[in-house]
Motif scaffolding. Structure first.
Motif, PDB file in Angstrom:
ATOM      1  N   LEU A 158       0.824  -1.210   0.000  1.00  0.00           N
ATOM      2  CA  LEU A 158       0.000   0.000   0.000  1.00  0.00           C
ATOM      3  C   LEU A 158       0.858   1.259   0.000  1.00  0.00           C
ATOM      4  N   ILE A 159       1.964   1.231   0.727  1.00  0.00           N
ATOM      5  CA  ILE A 159       2.876   2.380   0.734  1.00  0.00           C
ATOM      6  C   ILE A 159       3.404   2.628  -0.678  1.00  0.00           C
ATOM      7  N   VAL A 160       3.879   1.577  -1.328  1.00  0.00           N
ATOM      8  CA  VAL A 160       4.427   1.719  -2.678  1.00  0.00           C
ATOM      9  C   VAL A 160       3.341   2.217  -3.633  1.00  0.00           C
ATOM     10  N   GLU A 161       2.176   1.579  -3.590  1.00  0.00           N
ATOM     11  CA  GLU A 161       1.076   1.958  -4.485  1.00  0.00           C
ATOM     12  C   GLU A 161       0.704   3.426  -4.316  1.00  0.00           C
ATOM     13  N   THR A 162       0.580   3.871  -3.084  1.00  0.00           N
ATOM     14  CA  THR A 162       0.167   5.242  -2.820  1.00  0.00           C
ATOM     15  C   THR A 162       1.273   6.228  -3.177  1.00  0.00           C
ATOM     16  N   HIS A 163       2.516   5.881  -2.841  1.00  0.00           N
ATOM     17  CA  HIS A 163       3.640   6.769  -3.149  1.00  0.00           C
ATOM     18  C   HIS A 163       3.804   6.948  -4.656  1.00  0.00           C
ATOM     19  N   ARG A 164       3.623   5.898  -5.388  1.00  0.00           N
ATOM     20  CA  ARG A 164       3.837   5.952  -6.840  1.00  0.00           C
ATOM     21  C   ARG A 164       2.621   6.451  -7.619  1.00  0.00           C
ATOM     22  N   ASN A 165       1.529   6.696  -6.933  1.00  0.00           N
ATOM     23  CA  ASN A 165       0.334   7.193  -7.604  1.00  0.00           C
ATOM     24  C   ASN A 165      -0.188   8.422  -6.854  1.00  0.00           C
ATOM     25  N   PRO A 166       0.454   9.582  -7.059  1.00  0.00           N
ATOM     26  CA  PRO A 166       0.028  10.775  -6.321  1.00  0.00           C
ATOM     27  C   PRO A 166      -1.404  11.204  -6.619  1.00  0.00           C
ATOM     28  N   THR A 167      -1.910  10.872  -7.802  1.00  0.00           N
ATOM     29  CA  THR A 167      -3.306  11.201  -8.108  1.00  0.00           C
ATOM     30  C   THR A 167      -4.233  10.420  -7.181  1.00  0.00           C
ATOM     31  N   LEU A 168      -3.952   9.126  -7.007  1.00  0.00           N
ATOM     32  CA  LEU A 168      -4.735   8.312  -6.085  1.00  0.00           C
ATOM     33  C   LEU A 168      -4.644   8.872  -4.672  1.00  0.00           C
ATOM     34  N   ALA A 169      -3.431   9.180  -4.225  1.00  0.00           N
ATOM     35  CA  ALA A 169      -3.250   9.720  -2.873  1.00  0.00           C
ATOM     36  C   ALA A 169      -4.056  11.000  -2.695  1.00  0.00           C
ATOM     37  N   SER A 170      -4.019  11.863  -3.682  1.00  0.00           N
ATOM     38  CA  SER A 170      -4.758  13.119  -3.617  1.00  0.00           C
ATOM     39  C   SER A 170      -6.263  12.869  -3.561  1.00  0.00           C
ATOM     40  N   GLN A 171      -6.757  11.935  -4.364  1.00  0.00           N
ATOM     41  CA  GLN A 171      -8.185  11.608  -4.356  1.00  0.00           C
ATOM     42  C   GLN A 171      -8.614  11.033  -3.009  1.00  0.00           C
ATOM     43  N   LEU A 172      -7.800  10.136  -2.447  1.00  0.00           N
ATOM     44  CA  LEU A 172      -8.126   9.553  -1.145  1.00  0.00           C
ATOM     45  C   LEU A 172      -8.171  10.632  -0.071  1.00  0.00           C
ATOM     46  N   GLY A 173      -7.168  11.519  -0.078  1.00  0.00           N
ATOM     47  CA  GLY A 173      -7.123  12.597   0.899  1.00  0.00           C
ATOM     48  C   GLY A 173      -8.301  13.551   0.765  1.00  0.00           C
TER      49      GLY A 173
END
Length: 142
Positions: free
Chosen positions: A90-105
């Motif tokens: 999950l750390i790798v997935e989220t770190h490598r996909n900033p669009t996903l991280a931004s959407q989740l946040g």
């Protein structure tokens, strides 16, 4: 174990900061690409709720009340507390996909504001009291 499971580019981006005063914590959350909450047990996690209100992407352990705040893949990510490999993925997935991280946040913020601001909390409390009063009035008649 987790650090050794991460690709070097991801491991290099992780900071363990330690204790900070509240204003510094808020500042770090606003700058973080993701916040890890690795609790082994929780009731209601103020840390998760506060990070969510700030729109910080969250990866948290699936324990206690955390799944009541975070819906996996909707407003954050949840991992099983005894599965460091899952956490690492999950750390790798989220770190490598900033669009996903931004959407989740962003969704975490929307959800937290809808649930934890004073007006919705007060409304839920009033509804609860009305339900109790109505139930007691019904029981008194019978």
């Amino acid at each position: 174990y987790i650090a050794s499971s991460l690709p070097p580019d991801v491991a290099a981006s992780i900071s363990i900061i330690g204790g900070l005063p509240p204003p510094a914590v808020r500042e770090q959350r606003l700058r973080a690409s993701v916040m890890l909450i690795c609790s082994r047990f929780e009731s209601f996690s103020y840390t998760v709720a506060e990070a969510a209100i700030q729109g910080c992407p969250i990866i948290a352990s699936r324990v206690g009340g955390i799944p009541e705040i975070i819906q996996d893949g909707v407003n954050g990510r949840l991992y099983e507390k005894h599965d460091p490999g899952h956490l690492a993925r999950l750390i790798v997935e989220t770190h490598r996909n900033p669009t996903l991280a931004s959407q989740l946040g962003a969704q975490a913020r929307v959800d937290a504001l809808a649930r934890y601001q004073p007006a919705p909390v007060a409304s839920q409390l009033v509804s609860f009291y009305r339900e109790i009063v109505a139930r007691e009035a019904h029981n008194a008649k019978h």
